[in-house]
Design an enzyme around this catalytic site. Structure first.
Site, PDB file in Angstrom:
ATOM      1  N   GLY A 154       0.820  -1.203   0.000  1.00 44.27           N
ATOM      2  CA  GLY A 154       0.000   0.000   0.000  1.00 44.27           C
ATOM      3  C   GLY A 154       0.848   1.245   0.000  1.00 44.27           C
ATOM      4  O   GLY A 154       2.045   1.210  -0.292  1.00 44.27           O
ATOM      5  N   SER A 155       0.247   2.355   0.364  1.00 45.42           N
ATOM      6  CA  SER A 155       0.954   3.631   0.376  1.00 45.42           C
ATOM      7  C   SER A 155       1.879   3.704   1.584  1.00 45.42           C
ATOM      8  O   SER A 155       1.710   2.980   2.572  1.00 45.42           O
ATOM      9  CB  SER A 155      -0.049   4.788   0.424  1.00 45.42           C
ATOM     10  OG  SER A 155      -0.711   4.815   1.693  1.00 45.42           O
ATOM     11  N   VAL A 201      -0.093   4.642   4.795  1.00 45.29           N
ATOM     12  CA  VAL A 201      -0.802   3.504   5.390  1.00 45.29           C
ATOM     13  C   VAL A 201       0.190   2.556   6.046  1.00 45.29           C
ATOM     14  O   VAL A 201      -0.031   2.065   7.158  1.00 45.29           O
ATOM     15  CB  VAL A 201      -1.632   2.771   4.316  1.00 45.29           C
ATOM     16  CG1 VAL A 201      -2.150   1.437   4.845  1.00 45.29           C
ATOM     17  CG2 VAL A 201      -2.800   3.641   3.868  1.00 45.29           C
ATOM     18  N   GLY A 202       1.304   2.293   5.370  1.00 40.50           N
ATOM     19  CA  GLY A 202       2.310   1.388   5.905  1.00 40.50           C
ATOM     20  C   GLY A 202       2.893   1.871   7.223  1.00 40.50           C
ATOM     21  O   GLY A 202       3.118   1.081   8.148  1.00 40.50           O
ATOM     22  N   GLU A 227       5.566  -3.418   1.556  1.00 41.40           N
ATOM     23  CA  GLU A 227       5.833  -3.027   0.167  1.00 41.40           C
ATOM     24  C   GLU A 227       5.058  -1.746  -0.088  1.00 41.40           C
ATOM     25  O   GLU A 227       3.879  -1.777  -0.435  1.00 41.40           O
ATOM     26  CB  GLU A 227       5.401  -4.144  -0.798  1.00 41.40           C
ATOM     27  CG  GLU A 227       6.114  -5.471  -0.584  1.00 41.40           C
ATOM     28  CD  GLU A 227       7.602  -5.429  -0.882  1.00 41.40           C
ATOM     29  OE1 GLU A 227       8.089  -4.382  -1.382  1.00 41.40           O
ATOM     30  OE2 GLU A 227       8.284  -6.418  -0.618  1.00 41.40           O
ATOM     31  N   CYS A 285       4.051   0.054  -8.306  1.00 42.51           N
ATOM     32  CA  CYS A 285       4.990   0.621  -7.320  1.00 42.51           C
ATOM     33  C   CYS A 285       6.380   0.748  -7.929  1.00 42.51           C
ATOM     34  O   CYS A 285       7.202   1.539  -7.460  1.00 42.51           O
ATOM     35  CB  CYS A 285       5.026  -0.226  -6.062  1.00 42.51           C
ATOM     36  SG  CYS A 285       5.285  -1.974  -6.337  1.00 42.51           S
TER      37      CYS A 285
END
Length: 511
Positions: A240-241, A244-245, A262, A296
């Site tokens: 995710g972004s 968020v991570g 990731e 990504c």
């Protein structure tokens, strides 16, 4: 209903919870899956409730006790058969990936092939879960390390690779003796349901206990922070972004759980004076506009030597003019660029273009909405080429859309510094025929990214290498190489086969 959806057992309304072959859902709320191609509903999914989740975790805990005792090659045999089932449904599942996510069909098929490839890899890995044996400093002692199954692996995936990332994690975790709870993106739940339907026959035939391969489609308001806070799940793999991570990893870290992250990428390609320009431009174009810039590993910055900058820019403009005529329905064969996933994604694209202009950038091509026939709905854009400087705040960010920033450099040292001078550290590449430049780029003073390539672009990694990045990208690794070790607990063992009890470091402790 589309016959392909019927073959994948996608219904008008689908249960969003499965423990393998069994489906259920007590949740009352339904989520529609909307195709970004035409803004039409494909089907609906019944979201999981917290009671559903508790049932899944209970089954996963029970299944782990059984699954971990299966010999690893037997677990690998199940994965081998899953790979064969995916081969059988490759065309249909690839079609659904395109329909629900919007990437062109060639890329949808490629994503399913990636799933098949990781199955093949995992089958071999099931016979290579090996540790090391070491010589002891003590007489008649032996030391070795070994790896044991970890437990439940929580898997949170993103819309842009809705099925491949599941396979990267679930297939490796499975041969390691773990069980998986998969929470897919709410933008692409049908592909997850289709995968679960495809593997269910293999699970039944091999008498795999319910709870090894679990699926939970749920709203983040129901299953979000509480999911990653669950102490019963020792490892989470999250795509995710960066924002968020950071939040989720903080929750996991607070309980000393493990995470594979990731997250965002702001990937650069350096083009040196000695580069094969035809090869470089071809690679950069795919890296920048493939999946409509929603990878990504998408190429977002192009760092070009000042002596060839104008030539490279000219070649790119010609290429972009050509591909801008191939924006459209990704299900059609000649299309090269499909839609962005949502209206928000389009707005972010347009905001970034507006912002880079304010910061001093110059749009060389594109950067506008595609002229759709249906003007009331359009998730399509014309990919942008923008002359910019690396220090611009917008260039430092990852905009998940097809924007390529062109940046000049004078020396190879400056180019590497520019490559590294962003918060993210996922993928990077250099095009050069100069051995010293390529080796410098790959050295300890070179690229600080988790992936560094020579004469090949940033996008399109093979499954055999460990995938992941550094800095704001998260630092995790999944897929190939020795990434399997993330899914197991490591144990060091010392065996004394003598009659004496010598202590390490020669310590004497007599009594």
């Amino acid at each position: 209903m589309d016959p392909i959806l019927k073959r994948l057992k996608i219904e008008n309304v689908n249960s969003g919870v499965s423990t393998g072959a069994k489906w259920f859902s007590s949740g009352k709320e339904e989520t529609p899956s909307i195709s970004p191609i035409n803004n039409k509903e494909i089907a609906r999914v019944k979201n999981a409730s917290l009671d559903d989740y508790e049932e899944v975790v209970k089954k996963a805990q029970e299944a782990f006790k059984i699954w971990r005792e299966k010999p690893a090659p037997e677990r690998g045999e199940v994965v081998r058969q899953i790979g064969n089932a995916l081969r059988e449904y490759k065309v249909d599942l690839g079609h659904l990936v395109t329909l629900e996510m919007g990437k062109i069909n060639e890329e949808g098929l490629g994503e399913v092939q990636e799933m098949i490839d990781i199955c093949d890899f995992a089958v071999g890995q099931s016979r290579l879960l090996n540790g090391f044996t070491m010589h002891s400093e003590r007489k008649k002692h032996r030391i070795y390390d070994q790896y044991h199954p970890l437990g439940i692996v929580g898997l949170i995936t993103s819309f842009n690779f809705p099925v491949a990332v599941w396979a990267w994690n679930a297939m490796i975790a499975a041969v390691c003796g773990d069980v998986v709870i998969w929470k897919p993106s709410s933008k692409t739940p049908l592909t997850a349901i289709a995968v679960q339907n495809i593997i269910s026959g293999v699970l039944k035939e091999n008498k795999v206990p319910e709870g090894v391969f679990n699926l939970v489609v749920a709203k983040s308001s129901t299953l979000g922070d509480n999911f990653v806070a669950d102490r019963r799940i020792p490892l989470f793999s999250i795509t995710g972004s960066t924002a968020v991570g950071k939040r989720l990893s903080g929750i996991i870290g607070k309980r000393l759980g493990r995470s594979i992250l990731e997250l965002g990428g702001n990937n650069a390609v350096i083009i040196a004076p000695s580069a094969n320009l035809e090869m470089a431009v071809k690679s950069v174009v795919f890296g920048a506009v493939g999946t409509a810039g929603q990878r990504c590993t998408t190429t977002r910055r192009l760092i070009v030597h000042e002596s060839i900058y104008d030539k490279v820019a000219e070649k790119l403009i010609i290429a972009y003019k050509s591909i801008s005529g191939k924006v459209g329905n990704p299900l059609e064969q000649d299309t090269l660029i499909g839609p962005l996933i949502s209206e928000d994604a389009v707005n972010n694209f347009l905001k970034a273009i507006s912002q880079v202009k304010k910061e001093g950038g110059k749009v060389l091509f594109g950067g506008v909405p595609y002229d759709c026939e249906n003007r009331s709905f359009c998730h399509y854009v014309i990919p942008a080429l923008v002359e910019a400087e690396n220090h611009y705040p917008i260039v430092q960010e990852e905009t998940f859309a097809p924007i390529l920033y062109l940046i000049k450099y004078k020396t190879i040292e400056e180019a590497i510094a520019l490559n590294n001078d962003v918060p993210q550290g996922l993928s990077s590449a250099i095009f050069t025929r100069n051995l010293q430049e390529s080796e410098l780029f790959l050295s300890e003073t070179g690229s600080d990214c988790g992936i560094a390539n020579v004469n090949i672009g940033t996008s399109g990694a093979e499954i055999g290498g460990a995938f992941g990045g550094e800095k704001d990208t998260g630092g995790g690794r999944e897929s190939g190489s020795d990434s399997w070790k993330n899914y197991m607990r490591r144990q060091t063992n010392t065996i004394n086969f003598g009659d004496d009890l010598p202590l390490a470091q020669g310590i004497q402790f007599g009594f």
